[in-house]
Scaffold this motif. Structure first.
Motif, PDB file in Angstrom:
ATOM      1  N   ILE A 180     -60.321  41.247 -26.072  1.00 54.66           N
ATOM      2  CA  ILE A 180     -59.381  42.122 -25.372  1.00 54.66           C
ATOM      3  C   ILE A 180     -57.999  41.482 -25.318  1.00 54.66           C
ATOM      4  O   ILE A 180     -56.976  42.138 -25.561  1.00 54.66           O
ATOM      5  CB  ILE A 180     -59.906  42.433 -23.956  1.00 54.66           C
ATOM      6  N   LEU A 181     -57.949  40.196 -24.998  1.00 52.50           N
ATOM      7  CA  LEU A 181     -56.653  39.510 -24.949  1.00 52.50           C
ATOM      8  C   LEU A 181     -55.974  39.504 -26.318  1.00 52.50           C
ATOM      9  O   LEU A 181     -54.751  39.656 -26.422  1.00 52.50           O
ATOM     10  CB  LEU A 181     -56.847  38.078 -24.448  1.00 52.50           C
ATOM     11  N   THR A 182     -56.761  39.344 -27.369  1.00 53.09           N
ATOM     12  CA  THR A 182     -56.184  39.346 -28.720  1.00 53.09           C
ATOM     13  C   THR A 182     -55.613  40.719 -29.069  1.00 53.09           C
ATOM     14  O   THR A 182     -54.506  40.825 -29.619  1.00 53.09           O
ATOM     15  CB  THR A 182     -57.244  38.940 -29.748  1.00 53.09           C
ATOM     16  N   LEU A 183     -56.348  41.786 -28.753  1.00 55.79           N
ATOM     17  CA  LEU A 183     -55.863  43.133 -29.044  1.00 55.79           C
ATOM     18  C   LEU A 183     -54.603  43.461 -28.242  1.00 55.79           C
ATOM     19  O   LEU A 183     -53.644  44.035 -28.777  1.00 55.79           O
ATOM     20  CB  LEU A 183     -56.964  44.160 -28.737  1.00 55.79           C
ATOM     21  N   VAL A 184     -54.604  43.103 -26.965  1.00 52.76           N
ATOM     22  CA  VAL A 184     -53.438  43.397 -26.127  1.00 52.76           C
ATOM     23  C   VAL A 184     -52.225  42.597 -26.590  1.00 52.76           C
ATOM     24  O   VAL A 184     -51.113  43.134 -26.698  1.00 52.76           O
ATOM     25  CB  VAL A 184     -53.757  43.107 -24.648  1.00 52.76           C
ATOM     26  N   SER A 185     -52.416  41.317 -26.881  1.00 55.34           N
ATOM     27  CA  SER A 185     -51.291  40.494 -27.341  1.00 55.34           C
ATOM     28  C   SER A 185     -50.771  40.965 -28.700  1.00 55.34           C
ATOM     29  O   SER A 185     -49.557  40.951 -28.937  1.00 55.34           O
ATOM     30  CB  SER A 185     -51.720  39.026 -27.423  1.00 55.34           C
ATOM     31  N   TYR A 186     -51.656  41.400 -29.567  1.00 51.65           N
ATOM     32  CA  TYR A 186     -51.210  41.906 -30.877  1.00 51.65           C
ATOM     33  C   TYR A 186     -50.424  43.210 -30.713  1.00 51.65           C
ATOM     34  O   TYR A 186     -49.421  43.427 -31.402  1.00 51.65           O
ATOM     35  CB  TYR A 186     -52.403  42.132 -31.792  1.00 51.65           C
ATOM     36  N   LYS A 187     -50.884  44.065 -29.793  1.00 53.92           N
ATOM     37  CA  LYS A 187     -50.173  45.323 -29.556  1.00 53.92           C
ATOM     38  C   LYS A 187     -48.755  45.067 -29.070  1.00 53.92           C
ATOM     39  O   LYS A 187     -47.804  45.703 -29.528  1.00 53.92           O
ATOM     40  CB  LYS A 187     -50.943  46.167 -28.544  1.00 53.92           C
ATOM     41  N   TYR A 188     -48.592  44.136 -28.132  1.00 58.85           N
ATOM     42  CA  TYR A 188     -47.249  43.831 -27.648  1.00 58.85           C
ATOM     43  C   TYR A 188     -46.466  43.004 -28.667  1.00 58.85           C
ATOM     44  O   TYR A 188     -45.231  42.993 -28.641  1.00 58.85           O
ATOM     45  CB  TYR A 188     -47.326  43.090 -26.311  1.00 58.85           C
ATOM     46  N   GLY A 189     -47.157  42.301 -29.552  1.00 61.37           N
ATOM     47  CA  GLY A 189     -46.461  41.555 -30.593  1.00 61.37           C
ATOM     48  C   GLY A 189     -45.784  42.446 -31.612  1.00 61.37           C
ATOM     49  O   GLY A 189     -44.757  42.073 -32.188  1.00 61.37           O
ATOM     50  N   ILE A 190     -46.356  43.632 -31.858  1.00 65.25           N
ATOM     51  CA  ILE A 190     -45.765  44.575 -32.817  1.00 65.25           C
ATOM     52  C   ILE A 190     -45.045  45.709 -32.096  1.00 65.25           C
ATOM     53  O   ILE A 190     -44.810  46.773 -32.679  1.00 65.25           O
ATOM     54  CB  ILE A 190     -46.848  45.149 -33.759  1.00 65.25           C
ATOM     55  N   ALA A 191     -44.707  45.499 -30.825  1.00 60.53           N
ATOM     56  CA  ALA A 191     -44.062  46.568 -30.043  1.00 60.53           C
ATOM     57  C   ALA A 191     -42.722  46.974 -30.637  1.00 60.53           C
ATOM     58  O   ALA A 191     -42.307  48.137 -30.514  1.00 60.53           O
ATOM     59  CB  ALA A 191     -43.888  46.120 -28.594  1.00 60.53           C
ATOM     60  N   ASP A 192     -42.028  46.040 -31.291  1.00 55.43           N
ATOM     61  CA  ASP A 192     -40.737  46.378 -31.894  1.00 55.43           C
ATOM     62  C   ASP A 192     -40.884  47.335 -33.068  1.00 55.43           C
ATOM     63  O   ASP A 192     -39.913  48.015 -33.435  1.00 55.43           O
ATOM     64  CB  ASP A 192     -40.027  45.105 -32.365  1.00 55.43           C
ATOM     65  N   GLN A 193     -42.061  47.401 -33.673  1.00 54.11           N
ATOM     66  CA  GLN A 193     -42.297  48.289 -34.803  1.00 54.11           C
ATOM     67  C   GLN A 193     -42.871  49.636 -34.380  1.00 54.11           C
ATOM     68  O   GLN A 193     -43.084  50.505 -35.217  1.00 54.11           O
ATOM     69  CB  GLN A 193     -43.244  47.613 -35.797  1.00 54.11           C
ATOM     70  N   LEU A 194     -43.128  49.805 -33.087  1.00 56.80           N
ATOM     71  CA  LEU A 194     -43.684  51.044 -32.566  1.00 56.80           C
ATOM     72  C   LEU A 194     -42.608  51.811 -31.804  1.00 56.80           C
ATOM     73  O   LEU A 194     -41.712  51.210 -31.205  1.00 56.80           O
ATOM     74  CB  LEU A 194     -44.870  50.757 -31.638  1.00 56.80           C
ATOM     75  N   PRO A 195     -42.664  53.131 -31.807  1.00 58.09           N
ATOM     76  CA  PRO A 195     -41.646  53.916 -31.081  1.00 58.09           C
ATOM     77  C   PRO A 195     -41.818  53.773 -29.573  1.00 58.09           C
ATOM     78  O   PRO A 195     -42.935  53.727 -29.057  1.00 58.09           O
ATOM     79  CB  PRO A 195     -41.920  55.351 -31.553  1.00 58.09           C
ATOM     80  N   LYS A 196     -40.707  53.716 -28.872  1.00 53.99           N
ATOM     81  CA  LYS A 196     -40.708  53.616 -27.414  1.00 53.99           C
ATOM     82  C   LYS A 196     -40.497  55.016 -26.840  1.00 53.99           C
ATOM     83  O   LYS A 196     -39.363  55.465 -26.650  1.00 53.99           O
ATOM     84  CB  LYS A 196     -39.619  52.648 -26.948  1.00 53.99           C
ATOM     85  N   VAL A 197     -41.571  55.706 -26.583  1.00 52.32           N
ATOM     86  CA  VAL A 197     -41.548  57.071 -26.078  1.00 52.32           C
ATOM     87  C   VAL A 197     -42.414  57.147 -24.825  1.00 52.32           C
ATOM     88  O   VAL A 197     -43.337  56.339 -24.638  1.00 52.32           O
ATOM     89  CB  VAL A 197     -42.061  58.071 -27.150  1.00 52.32           C
ATOM     90  N   PRO A 198     -42.168  58.121 -23.928  1.00 53.52           N
ATOM     91  CA  PRO A 198     -42.923  58.214 -22.670  1.00 53.52           C
ATOM     92  C   PRO A 198     -44.270  58.909 -22.799  1.00 53.52           C
ATOM     93  O   PRO A 198     -44.844  59.308 -21.783  1.00 53.52           O
ATOM     94  CB  PRO A 198     -41.976  59.004 -21.765  1.00 53.52           C
ATOM     95  N   TYR A 199     -44.790  59.053 -24.005  1.00 53.01           N
ATOM     96  CA  TYR A 199     -46.081  59.695 -24.216  1.00 53.01           C
ATOM     97  C   TYR A 199     -46.835  58.918 -25.291  1.00 53.01           C
ATOM     98  O   TYR A 199     -46.234  58.228 -26.113  1.00 53.01           O
ATOM     99  CB  TYR A 199     -45.913  61.159 -24.635  1.00 53.01           C
TER     100      TYR A 199
END
Length: 307
Positions: A190-209
């Motif tokens: 779980i920690l690996t998945l969460v950290s990877y998700k936030y690690g690629i946050a710059d490549q994901l769109p920042k939208v409220p949905y």
């Protein structure tokens, strides 16, 4: 040539009027082609370079398999006295308007644009000579589609491999000697998945949905949490007298089903999803809904003001 006639373009250059966008004219000039000019017609050639900038709302629910329509709104071709002036002398009569769309960004693929003439003239049947129809005002919408190959390899494939490795403790016996190790492996996953998700946050769109990619990674985290809960249930069942062999077989079956499910999700996202995206008609309807909602908000504000 008659100096008062509108075929005389010595002091006029072509321009584009787009009220909804910012247009900067880099170059705009014309010249007369003497080789193609005849006794009855004059052939004018020209080149114009415009830098158009503006903003567009993108619907990112299907990211990274989204399609977007860039609405340029009104595009009016005019004749101006100089390239830097804001006013124009008169509209340009276009008999043919062809638009080619290319993208300098490798993650976007352009499609043929939508062009609608607003003031197209109607052909006259009873005219002695056939005259082509023309227009000067157009509604233009650019169609682009995101190239999802990068996100398939860098997001979906990597997170599926992390989830698969995290599932392997299901093959361990549900006994007191292994329950702590299994829970530690699930927590690490779980920690690996969460950290990877936030690690690629710059490549994901920042939208409220949530987008398709967000729900994909969230489902993987939920899968690991469910396996941790199953580990505790299996440990308690063994302590309550259920045969360890029976629980072990059930967990192996669950392991195979989870691996098959996420293999299916990966193949679906990598092969099927990019080929069968939302139809362009639905993308256009979504943009119309956004515009209608904006109009409804304006009417609501007016009603509050009157109240």
């Amino acid at each position: 040539l008659n100096g008062g006639d509108r075929t005389e373009t010595n002091l006029r250059v072509p321009g584009i009027r787009m009220p909804g966008l910012v247009v900067v004219v880099e170059e705009s000039r014309i010249w007369r082609d003497l080789k193609k000019t005849t006794d009855r017609t004059v052939c004018w050639l020209g080149t114009s370079l415009f830098h158009i900038s503006g903003y567009e709302i993108f619907e990112m629910t299907d990211f990274p398999f989204d399609r977007q329509l860039i609405n340029l709104e009104l595009m009016e071709f005019v004749w101006r006295s100089s390239k830097d002036t804001d006013t124009f002398d008169f509209s340009m009569k276009l008999v043919q308007f062809t638009l080619f769309t290319t993208s300098m960004l490798p993650n976007w693929k352009p499609f043929p644009s939508l062009i609608h003439a607003e003031n197209e003239t109607q052909p006259v049947d009873n005219s002695a000579s056939v005259k082509p129809t023309f227009a000067s005002r157009f509604q233009v919408q650019l169609k682009i589609q995101r190239n999802a190959t990068f996100h398939i390899y860098q997001t979906f494939l990597v997170t599926c491999l992390i989830t698969a490795i995290t599932c392997f403790p299901l093959a361990l016996p549900p006994t007191e000697d292994f329950v702590a190790k299994r829970l530690a492996a699930y927590a690490l996953g779980i920690l690996t998945l969460v950290s990877y998700k936030y690690g690629i946050a710059d490549q994901l769109p920042k939208v409220p949905y949530p987008t398709y990619a967000d729900m994909f990674m969230l489902a993987q985290i939920v899968t690991v949490v469910a396996m941790a809960i199953e580990c505790l249930i299996a440990y308690r069942l063994v302590n309550w007298g259920v045969k360890e062999t029976t629980i072990d077989i059930i967990e192996v079956v669950i392991l195979v089903l989870i691996l098959a499910y996420w293999l299916y999700r990966l193949l679906y996202a990598g092969i099927f999803k990019p080929k069968y995206r939302k139809e362009w008609d639905l993308v256009l309807q979504d943009q119309d809904i956004v515009g209608q909602a904006h109009d409804d908000n304006d009417h609501m504000d007016d009603a509050h003001s009157l109240a």
